[in-house]
Design a protein around this motif. Structure first.
Motif, PDB file in Angstrom:
ATOM      1  N   PRO A 176       0.806  -1.230   0.000  1.00 33.11           N
ATOM      2  CA  PRO A 176       0.000   0.000   0.000  1.00 33.11           C
ATOM      3  C   PRO A 176       0.836   1.277   0.000  1.00 33.11           C
ATOM      4  O   PRO A 176       0.442   2.284  -0.588  1.00 33.11           O
ATOM      5  CB  PRO A 176      -0.821  -0.094   1.284  1.00 33.11           C
ATOM      6  CG  PRO A 176      -0.850  -1.523   1.617  1.00 33.11           C
ATOM      7  CD  PRO A 176       0.441  -2.088   1.126  1.00 33.11           C
ATOM      8  N   ILE A 177       1.998   1.231   0.625  1.00 25.90           N
ATOM      9  CA  ILE A 177       2.883   2.403   0.629  1.00 25.90           C
ATOM     10  C   ILE A 177       3.352   2.700  -0.791  1.00 25.90           C
ATOM     11  O   ILE A 177       3.353   3.861  -1.227  1.00 25.90           O
ATOM     12  CB  ILE A 177       4.077   2.172   1.581  1.00 25.90           C
ATOM     13  CG1 ILE A 177       3.583   2.035   3.007  1.00 25.90           C
ATOM     14  CG2 ILE A 177       5.091   3.306   1.464  1.00 25.90           C
ATOM     15  CD1 ILE A 177       4.635   1.587   3.986  1.00 25.90           C
ATOM     16  N   LEU A 178       3.738   1.661  -1.523  1.00 28.58           N
ATOM     17  CA  LEU A 178       4.166   1.859  -2.912  1.00 28.58           C
ATOM     18  C   LEU A 178       3.021   2.369  -3.777  1.00 28.58           C
ATOM     19  O   LEU A 178       3.195   3.266  -4.606  1.00 28.58           O
ATOM     20  CB  LEU A 178       4.699   0.547  -3.497  1.00 28.58           C
ATOM     21  CG  LEU A 178       6.119   0.162  -3.151  1.00 28.58           C
ATOM     22  CD1 LEU A 178       6.433  -1.214  -3.703  1.00 28.58           C
ATOM     23  CD2 LEU A 178       7.098   1.174  -3.710  1.00 28.58           C
ATOM     24  N   THR A 179       1.840   1.783  -3.596  1.00 27.01           N
ATOM     25  CA  THR A 179       0.697   2.165  -4.422  1.00 27.01           C
ATOM     26  C   THR A 179       0.295   3.611  -4.166  1.00 27.01           C
ATOM     27  O   THR A 179       0.143   4.400  -5.110  1.00 27.01           O
ATOM     28  CB  THR A 179      -0.491   1.225  -4.136  1.00 27.01           C
ATOM     29  OG1 THR A 179      -0.052  -0.119  -4.291  1.00 27.01           O
ATOM     30  CG2 THR A 179      -1.629   1.486  -5.084  1.00 27.01           C
ATOM     31  N   LEU A 180       0.128   3.987  -2.913  1.00 27.95           N
ATOM     32  CA  LEU A 180      -0.262   5.365  -2.588  1.00 27.95           C
ATOM     33  C   LEU A 180       0.853   6.359  -2.909  1.00 27.95           C
ATOM     34  O   LEU A 180       0.586   7.479  -3.343  1.00 27.95           O
ATOM     35  CB  LEU A 180      -0.658   5.467  -1.121  1.00 27.95           C
ATOM     36  CG  LEU A 180      -1.936   4.725  -0.741  1.00 27.95           C
ATOM     37  CD1 LEU A 180      -2.149   4.785   0.761  1.00 27.95           C
ATOM     38  CD2 LEU A 180      -3.118   5.298  -1.481  1.00 27.95           C
ATOM     39  N   GLY A 181       2.090   5.935  -2.711  1.00 25.39           N
ATOM     40  CA  GLY A 181       3.215   6.797  -3.071  1.00 25.39           C
ATOM     41  C   GLY A 181       3.284   7.062  -4.556  1.00 25.39           C
ATOM     42  O   GLY A 181       3.580   8.176  -4.997  1.00 25.39           O
ATOM     43  N   GLY A 182       3.005   6.035  -5.348  1.00 28.20           N
ATOM     44  CA  GLY A 182       2.997   6.210  -6.806  1.00 28.20           C
ATOM     45  C   GLY A 182       1.912   7.158  -7.259  1.00 28.20           C
ATOM     46  O   GLY A 182       2.144   8.037  -8.108  1.00 28.20           O
ATOM     47  N   ILE A 183       0.716   7.018  -6.682  1.00 30.65           N
ATOM     48  CA  ILE A 183      -0.380   7.921  -7.031  1.00 30.65           C
ATOM     49  C   ILE A 183      -0.023   9.348  -6.629  1.00 30.65           C
ATOM     50  O   ILE A 183      -0.256  10.296  -7.388  1.00 30.65           O
ATOM     51  CB  ILE A 183      -1.680   7.468  -6.352  1.00 30.65           C
ATOM     52  CG1 ILE A 183      -2.143   6.133  -6.956  1.00 30.65           C
ATOM     53  CG2 ILE A 183      -2.775   8.515  -6.497  1.00 30.65           C
ATOM     54  CD1 ILE A 183      -3.276   5.482  -6.202  1.00 30.65           C
TER      55      ILE A 183
END
Length: 55
Positions: free
Chosen positions: A30-37
């Motif tokens: 989730p950190i990678l996903t939200l960071g990417g967004i």
């Protein structure tokens, strides 16, 4: 600079989604996903600022 952030953001987003789909290292996905967004959104605002300063 905005283009680099977009590429990095998409890379982080897809890495996070693939980790979620593979059910691997789920506490970090989730950190990678939200960071990417977040990176893509920041890059969009930076690109709008660059266009406004050129005109």
């Amino acid at each position: 600079m905005a283009k680099r952030l977009v590429v990095t953001g998409f890379g982080c987003f897809f890495a996070g989604i693939s980790l979620l789909l593979l059910d691997f290292w789920t506490e970090f996905a989730p950190i990678l996903t939200l960071g990417g967004i977040s990176l893509v959104v920041i890059a969009v605002f930076l690109q709008k600022g660059e266009k406004n300063s050129r005109s």
